[in-house]
Design a protein around this motif. Sequence first.
Motif, short mmCIF file in Angstrom:
data_model
loop_
_atom_site.label_atom_id
_atom_site.label_comp_id
_atom_site.label_asym_id
_atom_site.label_seq_id
_atom_site.Cartn_x
_atom_site.Cartn_y
_atom_site.Cartn_z
N GLY A 1 -1.40 -0.27 -5.93
CA GLY A 1 -1.02 1.17 -6.25
C GLY A 1 -0.19 1.28 -7.73
N ARG A 2 0.45 2.16 -7.87
CA ARG A 2 1.34 2.49 -8.82
C ARG A 2 2.22 1.60 -9.05
N MET A 3 3.06 1.66 -10.26
CA MET A 3 4.08 0.63 -10.50
C MET A 3 5.51 1.44 -10.36
N LEU A 4 6.34 0.79 -9.65
CA LEU A 4 7.70 1.68 -9.74
C LEU A 4 8.88 0.83 -10.36
N PRO A 5 9.76 1.48 -10.90
CA PRO A 5 10.87 0.63 -11.61
C PRO A 5 12.07 -0.25 -10.55
N PHE A 6 12.24 -1.34 -11.04
CA PHE A 6 13.37 -1.82 -10.23
C PHE A 6 14.33 -2.68 -11.05
N SER A 7 15.43 -2.88 -10.67
CA SER A 7 16.40 -3.77 -11.54
C SER A 7 17.14 -4.85 -10.88
N VAL A 8 16.64 -5.23 -9.77
CA VAL A 8 17.47 -6.50 -8.94
C VAL A 8 16.32 -7.45 -8.16
N PHE A 9 16.47 -8.41 -8.04
CA PHE A 9 16.05 -9.17 -7.12
C PHE A 9 17.10 -9.43 -6.08
N PHE B 1 12.75 -17.72 -1.72
CA PHE B 1 12.07 -16.39 -1.68
C PHE B 1 12.91 -15.22 -1.94
N PHE B 2 12.74 -14.27 -2.83
CA PHE B 2 13.28 -13.18 -3.11
C PHE B 2 12.42 -11.91 -2.87
N SER B 3 13.06 -10.61 -2.64
CA SER B 3 12.27 -9.52 -2.72
C SER B 3 12.61 -8.74 -3.78
N CYS B 4 11.81 -7.69 -4.30
CA CYS B 4 12.30 -6.80 -5.15
C CYS B 4 11.71 -5.34 -5.15
N ASN B 5 10.89 -5.11 -3.81
CA ASN B 5 10.43 -3.64 -3.62
C ASN B 5 11.75 -2.70 -3.39
N THR B 6 11.49 -1.50 -3.67
CA THR B 6 12.37 -0.53 -3.77
C THR B 6 11.98 0.76 -2.77
N GLU B 7 12.82 1.41 -2.24
CA GLU B 7 12.47 2.61 -1.46
C GLU B 7 12.03 3.77 -2.48
N PHE B 8 10.76 4.12 -1.97
CA PHE B 8 10.39 5.15 -3.08
C PHE B 8 11.10 6.45 -3.34
N ALA C 1 4.69 -3.24 -7.78
CA ALA C 1 3.51 -2.22 -7.21
C ALA C 1 4.08 -1.78 -5.96
N GLN C 2 3.53 -0.62 -5.75
CA GLN C 2 4.43 0.40 -4.75
C GLN C 2 3.85 -0.02 -3.35
N ASP C 3 2.35 -0.27 -3.36
CA ASP C 3 1.70 -0.09 -2.11
C ASP C 3 1.73 -1.65 -1.43
N VAL C 4 2.04 -2.82 -1.94
CA VAL C 4 2.10 -4.02 -1.48
C VAL C 4 3.54 -4.55 -1.26
N ILE C 5 3.86 -5.22 -0.30
CA ILE C 5 5.01 -5.85 -0.13
C ILE C 5 5.01 -7.19 -0.92
N LEU C 6 6.04 -7.26 -1.83
CA LEU C 6 6.04 -8.47 -2.80
C LEU C 6 7.04 -9.53 -2.16
N GLU C 7 6.49 -10.70 -2.15
CA GLU C 7 7.21 -11.88 -1.95
C GLU C 7 7.27 -12.88 -3.03
N VAL C 8 8.42 -12.85 -3.85
CA VAL C 8 8.64 -13.62 -5.09
C VAL C 8 9.34 -15.06 -4.72
N ILE C 9 8.54 -16.02 -5.09
CA ILE C 9 9.08 -17.48 -5.24
C ILE C 9 9.82 -17.81 -6.56
N TYR C 10 10.88 -18.22 -6.51
CA TYR C 10 11.49 -18.72 -7.80
C TYR C 10 11.64 -20.14 -7.82
#
Length: 331
Positions: A132-140, A183-190, A280-289
């Motif tokens: 899907g399309r890309m959305l801005p975010f600022s925090v993990f 594990f971190f997340s970064c997804n935001t609410e639309f 990305a808007q349409d998938v849930i990202l699981e970010v491993i640092y």
Amino acid sequence: MEELPVPQSIKISNITCDSFKICWDMEARSKERITHYFIDLNKKENKNSNKFKHKDVPTKLVAKAVPLPMTVRGHWFLSPRTEYTVAVQTASKQADGDYTVSEWSEIVEFCTADYSMVHLNQLLEKAEVIAGRMLPFSVFYRNQNKEYFDHARDMQDNRMLPSVKDNSGSHGSPISGKLEGIFFSCNTEFNTGKPPQDSPYGRLRFEVQADALFNPDTNLYFGDFYCMYTAYHYVILVLAPKGSPGDDFCKQRLPALDITDNRFLTCKQDDAAGLLFHHAQDVILEVIYTDPVNLASGSVAEISGHQLMSLSTVNAKKDPSCKACNISVGR
């Protein structure tokens, strides 16, 4: 008629997630009569397995006698990271279509490998289709319980430490049970552009500015793509500081992504605003640092929403029937 030779000293080599090579020694007697090999391939039983699951499923491979070693490839029964037993017998096809066979060889065991870079790139391409399309975010952010953060402060010098990734996601993933990270997340609410106020992992949330973990000194890797019998799809990404042990691990096993140009998570330099981040808007990202994170680099606060345990992906099993996130090898 002299008996056919029994295969001896079975050797398995060149093991991948869905293929292997097999060879053996044989006595010279009646060797010229051999027309076929019968290979009996079975998943190794464990205490928790369903003993009747494959009871009526044929697992014997009939192969024409070819020079050894012989490659067994693409058989539906082979899955990644799975233990198997194998035994062999030689056979001679008769004029009436029946076979004369030798005794079975000894049984040997082997384990198939993880997904290779080729398979991971196939998963990557599938994930790109639905990102899907890309959305801005600022925090993990990372949600956990109070005990977790107390332990980090009191016993870990105020740091969250990497731990070994669980077995969630694709069964063939090379990072499951091997890569250490946080594990971190970064997804935001639309509608708000902010992190959601619900979480399955705990009522306390650590938030850190995105550039503390993701910047030009960080490498980004694609780790996995899966779902859990729901409409949601998850993409696992790995953030590894350049030159770190986690970076060295990923370089050999995972597809690298351009941090400024990919379909999942980007970090771009803007002359006026500095670093800009999008997900990305349409998938849930699981970010491993892959490195420790000091709690002093961010803040911990309680979320206002609910702890939705049903959304947890801890040791979650991938839906093997989903056409969107499965590739043709294994499960």
